[in-house]
Design an enzyme around this catalytic site. Sequence first.
Site, mmCIF file in Angstrom:
data_model
loop_
_atom_site.group_PDB
_atom_site.id
_atom_site.type_symbol
_atom_site.label_atom_id
_atom_site.label_comp_id
_atom_site.label_asym_id
_atom_site.label_seq_id
_atom_site.Cartn_x
_atom_site.Cartn_y
_atom_site.Cartn_z
ATOM 1 N N GLU A 79 0.847 -1.438 -0.040
ATOM 2 C CA GLU A 79 -0.076 -0.241 -0.192
ATOM 3 C C GLU A 79 0.866 1.177 -0.188
ATOM 4 O O GLU A 79 0.589 2.466 0.428
ATOM 5 C CB GLU A 79 -0.955 0.122 1.142
ATOM 6 C CG GLU A 79 -1.915 -1.321 1.166
ATOM 7 C CD GLU A 79 -2.882 -1.304 2.133
ATOM 8 O OE1 GLU A 79 -2.437 -1.049 3.541
ATOM 9 O OE2 GLU A 79 -3.952 -1.319 1.967
ATOM 10 N N TYR A 125 -11.910 17.948 19.869
ATOM 11 C CA TYR A 125 -10.735 17.287 19.302
ATOM 12 C C TYR A 125 -10.774 16.650 18.152
ATOM 13 O O TYR A 125 -9.901 16.572 17.421
ATOM 14 C CB TYR A 125 -10.369 16.518 20.639
ATOM 15 C CG TYR A 125 -9.433 17.294 21.696
ATOM 16 C CD1 TYR A 125 -7.945 17.639 21.262
ATOM 17 C CD2 TYR A 125 -9.841 17.744 22.812
ATOM 18 C CE1 TYR A 125 -7.342 18.482 22.367
ATOM 19 C CE2 TYR A 125 -9.161 18.743 23.757
ATOM 20 C CZ TYR A 125 -7.814 18.911 23.354
ATOM 21 O OH TYR A 125 -7.438 19.669 24.387
#
Length: 216
Positions: A79, A125
């Site tokens: 990948e 967050y």
Amino acid sequence: MTAISSEETRMRDQIVALGQSIFERKLTGGSTGNISVRMADGHMLMTPTNASLGDLDPSRLSLLDPDGTYVSGDKPTKEAFLHTCMYCARPQDTAVVHLHSTHSVAVSILGDVDLENVLPPLTAYYVMRVGKLPLVPYFAPGDAQLARAVEQQANRHHAMLLANHGPVVSGPSLLNAQYAIEELEETAKLFLLLDGRPIRPLTPQQVDDLERKFTR
């Protein structure tokens, strides 16, 4: 020791330490997941193919040149294109983390999500570290079409979710990429825990305020 070799030694150690931490916390399993860093001279260090993130050898990490050509070490992850595509589209970023983390993968399989922004802004967050999260259509691992789809999204997003596969995140440092993908996984977990219950995500105004005050 030159400045470049000193940086390379440090980055090799950081990749190994992060891989072990990710594996021990079960954020990815088996030989899944991969990590890379782009150094100051453009060369990339990357985890090898068929390697467990929990048992990496710093001397055997794959080294690629700025064009993505294999230089040394073990053969790079299959990948690798996910990483090189992110770097091409995001020259300001120097690290990429891709995981098969359970809750994020589960969300990537759902059929009723917003394809442009898979997860709602449940926490401050998440907005600060991830932002918008598009879903990249499914392609078989190694398919060149997946590389093109990732690069197209990376022009506008540093985090994305690959359908039936998992998240990939880039950042201006390895620590930034780590924090972002961990926040993504925790938000995916919250999203699944809250399934079927009324939720109160952050409002568009609250999201805008966070985006103005904080940068990734």
